[in-house]
Enzyme design. Structure first.
Site, PDB file in Angstrom:
ATOM      1  N   ASP A 182       4.086   3.600   5.706  1.00 19.51           N
ATOM      2  CA  ASP A 182       3.492   2.576   4.860  1.00 19.51           C
ATOM      3  C   ASP A 182       4.270   1.298   5.124  1.00 19.51           C
ATOM      4  O   ASP A 182       5.445   1.204   4.791  1.00 19.51           O
ATOM      5  CB  ASP A 182       3.605   3.002   3.393  1.00 19.51           C
ATOM      6  CG  ASP A 182       2.865   2.042   2.482  1.00 19.51           C
ATOM      7  OD1 ASP A 182       1.628   2.059   2.513  1.00 19.51           O
ATOM      8  OD2 ASP A 182       3.528   1.271   1.779  1.00 19.51           O
ATOM      9  N   GLU A 266      -1.578   2.290   8.436  1.00 13.20           N
ATOM     10  CA  GLU A 266      -2.838   1.849   7.857  1.00 13.20           C
ATOM     11  C   GLU A 266      -3.385   0.698   8.679  1.00 13.20           C
ATOM     12  O   GLU A 266      -2.654  -0.005   9.348  1.00 13.20           O
ATOM     13  CB  GLU A 266      -2.682   1.369   6.413  1.00 13.20           C
ATOM     14  CG  GLU A 266      -1.332   1.517   5.901  1.00 13.20           C
ATOM     15  CD  GLU A 266      -1.033   0.749   4.648  1.00 13.20           C
ATOM     16  OE1 GLU A 266      -1.881   0.692   3.755  1.00 13.20           O
ATOM     17  OE2 GLU A 266       0.082   0.228   4.597  1.00 13.20           O
ATOM     18  N   ASP A 347       5.035   3.631  -2.279  1.00 15.08           N
ATOM     19  CA  ASP A 347       4.931   3.539  -0.827  1.00 15.08           C
ATOM     20  C   ASP A 347       5.146   4.895  -0.156  1.00 15.08           C
ATOM     21  O   ASP A 347       4.528   5.194   0.855  1.00 15.08           O
ATOM     22  CB  ASP A 347       5.938   2.520  -0.281  1.00 15.08           C
ATOM     23  CG  ASP A 347       5.693   1.126  -0.848  1.00 15.08           C
ATOM     24  OD1 ASP A 347       4.537   0.856  -1.245  1.00 15.08           O
ATOM     25  OD2 ASP A 347       6.641   0.332  -0.903  1.00 15.08           O
TER      26      ASP A 347
END
Ligand SMILES: [Zn+2]
Length: 363
Positions: A182, A266, A347
């Site tokens: 993350d 991501e 996170d």
């Protein structure tokens, strides 16, 4: 120097030892804070008869002489814990005196629990030997490096250890390891195995200086020599900051690609995030684009697969434990599941969800 942080795998006895050390550190800190506050009050009331403001060493000496002897439970923990807490206290006061931080506050149990240890520390791939505590296990392979001191902190019910790594971690056999990352706002990156890469401290400091210089430029008369000078200084600082930032991102992306066969990140919906003005700065800060760029070329060098999660995949809204989905406004730093009651760092939860995406997509 890279700061390496990872979660410890503790048994119950070790957990209570950790809590005990954190308790000693907190106790010493609060004792020192009460004492230093008294000294400051005294000095304010008696300007002609001021007491010396104690150094960290002074505080520790007094602590040993006056407090430790009367509280035998303090001997059950390493002396490093209270000693460093008092050093930290002095640093906190120095920062307050220089007006770069607010005055230190009393520490509460369970809030930012932590302590420091130094001395004979041994590192093995999945163990670390700590003074007074002994061998403790870790969930992930530790970099082979000399460690002189460590900081141990608690987040909810989990304990983390952090230390400095000076050499580049050695390349380990990858063995099909999958990691979710993350790319954070608060930290540079949080990985699904608990490893956290912090933004370098020097960088944050220079950022403040940058804001200051930017204001200086805007105040100067256009075309003036002073303005030219200020612009030059600003450019130099920009360059220094970008070097620091690139350097730390290189360490992160090298570690990820050299040690893992699959890295899941991501897809950054940056345009959506930039609408939130406060975040805009933080995003530029962590240089997510730079991370992505480096990951993509290093993936080729080290034969790593990069999986980019769909941008609508709600990695931060799903519970890693039970899969329950709930709203997670950006200010919420902790995911506490409404359904299964799991409490986990926001996170870290997101990164675990990302890693599990790789598992489900490769099977
Ligand atoms: Zn849950």
């Amino acid at each position: 120097m890279l700061s390496f942080k990872t979660e410890l795998k503790l048994n119950n006895k070790q957990r209570s030892l950790m809590a005990q050390h954190a308790g000693c550190a907190r106790f010493a800190y609060n004792w020192g804070l009460a004492l230093t506050k008294e000294i400051l009050n005294h000095n304010q009331a008696n300007p002609d008869n001021k007491l010396k403001f104690p150094t960290g060493i002074d505080l520790h000496k007094r602590f040993v002489a006056e407090v430790k002897s009367a509280n035998s439970w303090l001997y059950q923990s390493s002396k490093c814990a209270p000693q460093q807490a008092l050093r930290d206290l002095r640093v906190a006061w120095d920062r307050a005196f220089k007006k770069i931080a607010k005055p230190p506050k009393f520490k509460k149990k369970g809030v930012k629990d932590g302590f420091y240890l130094e001395g004979s520390i041994k590192v093995e791939p999945l163990h670390i030997k700590l003074p007074r505590i002994g061998w403790v296990k870790t969930y992930e392979i530790l970099p082979s490096t000399q460690v002189k001191n460590v900081r141990i902190t608690r987040k909810a019910d989990r304990w983390f250890i952090a230390f400095k790594v000076d050499a580049t971690p050695s390349i380990l056999p990858k063995m099909g390891k999958i990691i979710g990352v993350d790319l954070g706002i608060k930290s540079l990156a949080v990985c699904s195995n608990g490893t956290v890469f912090e933004n370098p401290r020097a960088y944050k400091k220079l950022k403040r200086k940058l804001a200051h210089l930017q204001r200086a430029v805007s105040r100067k008369v256009k075309g003036s020599n002073n303005r030219k000078k200020a612009i030059k200084a600003l450019a130099r600082l920009h360059y220094r900051i970008s070097c620091i930032r690139k350097n730390v991102i290189h360490k992160l992306t090298s570690w990820l690609t050299k040690n893992h066969s699959v890295v899941v990140i991501e897809d950054l919906n940056v345009s959506g995030m930039l609408r939130n003005h406060r975040l805009a700065n933080a995003i530029a800060d962590s240089s997510l684009y730079e991370c992505r760029r480096q990951l993509e070329y290093k993936a080729k060098l080290y034969d790593t697969q990069i999986i980019i999660a769909d941008r609508f995949y709600p990695s931060s809204q799903l519970c890693f434990n039970c899969g329950h989905r709930q709203k997670m406004p950006l200010h919420k730093r902790v995911f506490d599941c409404e359904k299964c009651k799991t409490i986990i760092d926001r996170d870290l939860n997101a990164s675990i969800n990302l890693a599990s995406l790789a598992v489900s997509s490769t099977v």
